[in-house]
Design a protein around this motif. Sequence first.
Motif: not given
Length: 235
Positions: A163-178
């Motif tokens: 529903f929020l369209r995050f991927n597992s690697w967003d922990i590293l590439v997009n951590p603040l938004v996550l």
Amino acid sequence: MITRNYINTHFVVLSRLSAATACCAVLLLLRVKLLNSFFLLFLVWNLILAYVPFVLSSYLLHREKASKLRTLILGLVWLAFLPNAPYILTDLIHLQLSTPFSIEFILDASVIVSFALTGIWLYVLSVQQMKLVFKRHASARWLNLFFYLLPFLVSFGVYLGRFLRFNSWDILVNPLVLLQDILNLVLHPFQYKMGWFFILGFAMLLLLMTKIFTGYMASATPSPPQNPADMKNVL
């Protein structure tokens, strides 16, 4: 690196997973041929991601002398990718694009269900393996607590992905938004009550599916595994 000893030790589970994966591929290719459509090819990528936690847990199980630090790091990576395995269940949402009970609908349902069941199987197997891995480094009390909460953590991850369209690697590439979206969910539960209903409901479904799969595996094996080497008997 996968060694001959690893393959021999895990021959049963690897052969049956290979058969399940082959079944998924055949059904998908059949759909492509009959409908002349490549729509569900994304399921291949989703299944690859579902294999990642199983590969990590298999590696750690095989490396009995792995240090606590290596186990911790790979364990965190495993946890980040674990929601990808049951995530495929949510791909059933794409059935709304097919005319109910048409040939297209039946083919789509068959393909998605086959991929989803394989993903759930990978989830159950991977969790079982990690229980054996963590048992080497943690007390039973903390293990029981962690694996009791695990279905809810995984369901939370599935919600973030679907529903929020995050991927597992967003922990590293997009951590603040996550992190911001996670905090919004936690700090404003009533604003996201439908999201929490999904998370709790999906966790209950995971518990049910885990019970079904572990029950099947227990009935299909002569005896439960006594040590990591005995995981070759896990189906």
